[in-house]
Write a protein that holds these residues in place. Structure first.
Motif, PDB file in Angstrom:
ATOM      1  N   VAL A  27       0.840  -1.260  -0.115  1.00 15.82           N
ATOM      2  CA  VAL A  27      -0.075  -0.063  -0.063  1.00 15.82           C
ATOM      3  C   VAL A  27       1.050   1.257   0.071  1.00 15.82           C
ATOM      4  CG1 VAL A  27      -0.108   0.008   2.684  1.00 15.82           C
ATOM      5  CG2 VAL A  27      -2.089   1.138   1.246  1.00 15.82           C
ATOM      6  N   VAL A  28       0.335   2.259  -1.020  1.00 13.63           N
ATOM      7  CA  VAL A  28       1.045   3.671  -0.850  1.00 13.63           C
ATOM      8  C   VAL A  28       0.179   4.592  -0.292  1.00 13.63           C
ATOM      9  CG1 VAL A  28       2.275   5.273  -1.920  1.00 13.63           C
ATOM     10  CG2 VAL A  28       2.660   3.020  -2.346  1.00 13.63           C
ATOM     11  N   TYR A  29       0.394   5.208   0.968  1.00 12.13           N
ATOM     12  CA  TYR A  29      -0.703   6.100   1.526  1.00 12.13           C
ATOM     13  C   TYR A  29      -0.312   7.479   0.856  1.00 12.13           C
ATOM     14  CZ  TYR A  29      -1.164   2.519   5.545  1.00 12.13           C
ATOM     15  OH  TYR A  29      -0.992   1.508   6.257  1.00 12.13           O
ATOM     16  N   ASP A  30      -1.556   8.215   1.043  1.00  4.40           N
ATOM     17  CA  ASP A  30      -1.288   9.745   0.573  1.00  4.40           C
ATOM     18  C   ASP A  30      -0.315  10.407   1.580  1.00  4.40           C
ATOM     19  OD1 ASP A  30      -1.448  11.973  -1.191  1.00  4.40           O
ATOM     20  OD2 ASP A  30      -3.388  12.135  -0.527  1.00  4.40           O
ATOM     21  N   THR A  31      -0.067  11.669   1.231  1.00  7.09           N
ATOM     22  CA  THR A  31       0.966  12.169   1.985  1.00  7.09           C
ATOM     23  C   THR A  31       0.510  12.892   3.528  1.00  7.09           C
ATOM     24  OG1 THR A  31       0.337  14.608   0.883  1.00  7.09           O
ATOM     25  CG2 THR A  31       2.087  13.296   0.054  1.00  7.09           C
ATOM     26  N   VAL A  57      -0.088 -12.637   6.697  1.00 10.11           N
ATOM     27  CA  VAL A  57       0.766 -11.987   5.617  1.00 10.11           C
ATOM     28  C   VAL A  57       0.913 -10.435   5.894  1.00 10.11           C
ATOM     29  CG1 VAL A  57       0.971 -11.395   3.147  1.00 10.11           C
ATOM     30  CG2 VAL A  57      -0.137 -13.540   3.885  1.00 10.11           C
ATOM     31  N   ASP A  58       2.232  -9.896   5.885  1.00 17.22           N
ATOM     32  CA  ASP A  58       2.408  -8.588   6.115  1.00 17.22           C
ATOM     33  C   ASP A  58       2.135  -7.729   4.891  1.00 17.22           C
ATOM     34  OD1 ASP A  58       3.358  -8.817   9.026  1.00 17.22           O
ATOM     35  OD2 ASP A  58       5.384  -9.479   8.276  1.00 17.22           O
ATOM     36  N   VAL A  59       1.728  -6.544   5.015  1.00 14.72           N
ATOM     37  CA  VAL A  59       1.585  -5.813   4.006  1.00 14.72           C
ATOM     38  C   VAL A  59       2.706  -4.745   3.801  1.00 14.72           C
ATOM     39  CG1 VAL A  59       0.112  -4.131   2.818  1.00 14.72           C
ATOM     40  CG2 VAL A  59      -0.949  -5.879   4.177  1.00 14.72           C
ATOM     41  N   ARG A  60       3.503  -4.678   2.825  1.00 18.51           N
ATOM     42  CA  ARG A  60       4.457  -3.521   2.946  1.00 18.51           C
ATOM     43  C   ARG A  60       3.812  -2.231   2.627  1.00 18.51           C
ATOM     44  NH1 ARG A  60       9.822  -3.367   1.201  1.00 18.51           N
ATOM     45  NH2 ARG A  60       9.888  -5.607   2.419  1.00 18.51           N
ATOM     46  N   GLU A  61       4.252  -1.438   3.389  1.00 17.29           N
ATOM     47  CA  GLU A  61       3.598  -0.015   3.489  1.00 17.29           C
ATOM     48  C   GLU A  61       4.750   1.124   3.090  1.00 17.29           C
ATOM     49  OE1 GLU A  61       1.065   0.682   7.107  1.00 17.29           O
ATOM     50  OE2 GLU A  61       2.524  -1.156   7.628  1.00 17.29           O
ATOM     51  N   PHE A  62       4.249   2.129   2.317  1.00 17.71           N
ATOM     52  CA  PHE A  62       4.948   3.305   2.014  1.00 17.71           C
ATOM     53  C   PHE A  62       4.193   4.374   2.172  1.00 17.71           C
ATOM     54  CE2 PHE A  62       6.895   6.405  -0.817  1.00 17.71           C
ATOM     55  CZ  PHE A  62       8.223   6.466  -0.720  1.00 17.71           C
ATOM     56  N   GLU A  63       4.774   5.481   2.900  1.00 24.69           N
ATOM     57  CA  GLU A  63       4.304   6.812   3.503  1.00 24.69           C
ATOM     58  C   GLU A  63       5.043   7.876   2.630  1.00 24.69           C
ATOM     59  OE1 GLU A  63       2.479   7.305   7.473  1.00 24.69           O
ATOM     60  OE2 GLU A  63       4.203   5.835   7.925  1.00 24.69           O
ATOM     61  N   SER A  83       2.577  -6.948  -5.325  1.00 22.29           N
ATOM     62  CA  SER A  83       1.237  -6.863  -6.097  1.00 22.29           C
ATOM     63  C   SER A  83       0.211  -7.674  -5.441  1.00 22.29           C
ATOM     64  CB  SER A  83       1.744  -7.397  -7.522  1.00 22.29           C
ATOM     65  OG  SER A  83       0.378  -7.371  -8.384  1.00 22.29           O
ATOM     66  N   PRO A  84      -0.968  -7.511  -5.070  1.00 18.42           N
ATOM     67  CA  PRO A  84      -1.456  -6.092  -5.707  1.00 18.42           C
ATOM     68  C   PRO A  84      -0.984  -4.656  -5.023  1.00 18.42           C
ATOM     69  CG  PRO A  84      -3.111  -7.465  -5.417  1.00 18.42           C
ATOM     70  CD  PRO A  84      -1.909  -7.973  -4.557  1.00 18.42           C
ATOM     71  N   ILE A  85      -0.837  -3.608  -5.452  1.00 22.21           N
ATOM     72  CA  ILE A  85      -0.549  -2.391  -4.607  1.00 22.21           C
ATOM     73  C   ILE A  85      -1.879  -1.544  -4.629  1.00 22.21           C
ATOM     74  CG2 ILE A  85       1.079  -0.552  -4.666  1.00 22.21           C
ATOM     75  CD1 ILE A  85       2.935  -1.847  -6.577  1.00 22.21           C
ATOM     76  N   VAL A  86      -1.988  -1.231  -3.473  1.00 17.09           N
ATOM     77  CA  VAL A  86      -3.236  -0.292  -3.173  1.00 17.09           C
ATOM     78  C   VAL A  86      -2.577   1.236  -2.992  1.00 17.09           C
ATOM     79  CG1 VAL A  86      -5.080   0.403  -1.444  1.00 17.09           C
ATOM     80  CG2 VAL A  86      -4.608  -1.848  -2.051  1.00 17.09           C
ATOM     81  N   ALA A  87      -3.234   1.942  -3.792  1.00 14.47           N
ATOM     82  CA  ALA A  87      -2.970   3.587  -3.927  1.00 14.47           C
ATOM     83  C   ALA A  87      -3.961   4.277  -3.260  1.00 14.47           C
ATOM     84  CB  ALA A  87      -2.603   3.767  -5.167  1.00 14.47           C
ATOM     85  N   VAL A  88      -3.792   4.867  -1.822  1.00 20.50           N
ATOM     86  CA  VAL A  88      -4.813   5.369  -1.490  1.00 20.50           C
ATOM     87  C   VAL A  88      -5.324   6.736  -1.837  1.00 20.50           C
ATOM     88  CG1 VAL A  88      -5.543   5.954   0.980  1.00 20.50           C
ATOM     89  CG2 VAL A  88      -4.093   4.000   0.538  1.00 20.50           C
ATOM     90  N   GLY A  89      -6.402   7.268  -2.375  1.00 17.46           N
ATOM     91  CA  GLY A  89      -6.674   8.541  -2.691  1.00 17.46           C
ATOM     92  C   GLY A  89      -6.533   9.142  -4.119  1.00 17.46           C
ATOM     93  N   PHE A  90      -7.288   9.826  -4.372  1.00 13.57           N
ATOM     94  CA  PHE A  90      -7.570  10.504  -5.889  1.00 13.57           C
ATOM     95  C   PHE A  90      -5.756  11.351  -6.313  1.00 13.57           C
ATOM     96  CE2 PHE A  90      -9.014  13.886  -3.215  1.00 13.57           C
ATOM     97  CZ  PHE A  90      -8.215  14.876  -3.727  1.00 13.57           C
ATOM     98  N   ASN A  91      -5.081  11.710  -5.176  1.00 20.04           N
ATOM     99  CA  ASN A  91      -4.128  12.249  -5.305  1.00 20.04           C
ATOM    100  C   ASN A  91      -3.055  11.441  -5.997  1.00 20.04           C
ATOM    101  OD1 ASN A  91      -4.706  15.044  -4.463  1.00 20.04           O
ATOM    102  ND2 ASN A  91      -4.439  14.614  -2.543  1.00 20.04           N
TER     103      ASN A  91
END
Length: 331
Positions: A27-31, A57-63, A83-91
């Protein structure tokens, strides 16, 4: 027969174990970060943490700390086979569109935006339906026939929340006045509690006694102002009732955590598909929040009233206009 069944069970467990080992969800969070007490945190609390607990299962996170890092984070994860990578938000839209083209074999899911790529799943919500519910509730409890709305960035998506809220308020009481303010025109509008407080105080001075905030971190200022003024506030995205118990009338919940969980589960099971998912009340993906923090504010009569409206929207008896269908709030 017993040996055959035992062998089948062992084989099934082996396949499940292999799927878990092979899974590389991310997952990639928004800012705003995963502890924004709102949208991103709902993905973390109800998606990442639950997935780890239930699937092992661990989910790799990126902030990302800035706009450029959104793209960098996506590319880094895709390059490492996540994969799959979740992108959080319209930004995240431009970053997902670019990186998805570079990594056609990686599955991407973006929340709150539609991207037409063969390896992108776009999940959007019917926020107008959930906002209708909390608008009706606001009008029912208002003693002044005046309720307010504070939005974050002035974009069609946030206007969609406002329009649904207005429709619900007027449905419950045709004499209701709905005050509306947007915080700004850039993403910074979602992270300005001081401005949120200022706008809320202005609306309270104009007679509002309930304010719905669809403004990310800016909403925290609205909630504090409501507490200080002895008025009510309505939260958004995650269940924010606990932030100001007794002040938060309810929250309009978007089940973004469940969406993230489903994406990773589909990836594990081999059932992930690209395309558009539009989720609303019928899909149990938006709702209004009831818990111990607002139990004293919601009478049985109020609960029955809102639940009745919910059922009528699901059945089609009530149609809620979607601002984004024509960029108007004509209803």
């Amino acid at each position: 027969m017993k040996t055959f069944t035992t062998n089948l069970t062992a084989a099934a467990l082996a396949v499940a174990s292999f799927s878990a080992l092979a899974a590389k969800p991310a997952v990639v969070y928004d800012t705003a970060g995963k502890f924004d007490k709102s949208f991103n945190e709902a993905v973390f609390r109800n998606g990442v943490e639950v997935f780890k607990k239930e699937k092992g299962v661990d989910v790799r996170e990126f902030e990302p700390q800035n706009e450029a890092q959104r793209e960098q984070g996506l590319r880094r994860l895709a390059g490492r086979g996540f994969s799959p990578i979740v992108a959080v938000g319209f930004n995240m839209a431009s970053a997902v569109e670019k990186v998805a083209a570079e990594y056609p074999d990686t599955q991407f899911t973006i929340i709150d935006m539609v991207i037409d790529k063969p390896n992108v799943q776009s999940v959007v919500f019917k926020e107008h339906e959930g906002s209708f519910l909390v608008g009706a509730l606001a009008a029912k409890v208002s003693n002044t026939n005046t309720v307010g709305f504070v939005g974050g960035m002035d974009i069609p998506l946030i206007r969609k929340f406002a329009c649904g809220y207005e429709q619900g308020a007027v449905y419950a009481n045709a004499n209701t006045k709905v005050l509306q303010n947007m915080t700004g025109s850039t993403p910074a509008a979602f992270a300005d509690p001081a401005k949120g407080s200022e706008l809320a105080k202005s609306q309270f001075s104009q007679g509002a006694d309930v304010i719905y905030a669809a403004a990310g971190g800016t909403g925290l200022g609205v909630y504090q102002a409501a507490k200080d003024a002895g008025k009510y506030a309505i939260g958004v995205d995650s269940n924010q009732n606990h932030l100001q118990p007794g002040t938060m009338l309810t929250s309009m919940v978007k089940k973004v955590g469940a969406v993230a969980y489903s994406t990773w589960e589909e990836g594990m099971n081999g059932t992930w598909q690209p395309g558009i998912k539009a989720l609303g009340l019928k899909e149990d993906s938006v709702d209004w929040a009831q818990d111990e923090h607002n139990a004293s504010l919601i009478t049985p009569e109020l609960k029955a009233y809102v639940e009745g409206i919910k059922a009528d929207i699901i059945s089609g008896k009530i149609t809620v206009h979607d601002y984004m269908s024509d960029n108007t709030c004509n209803y």
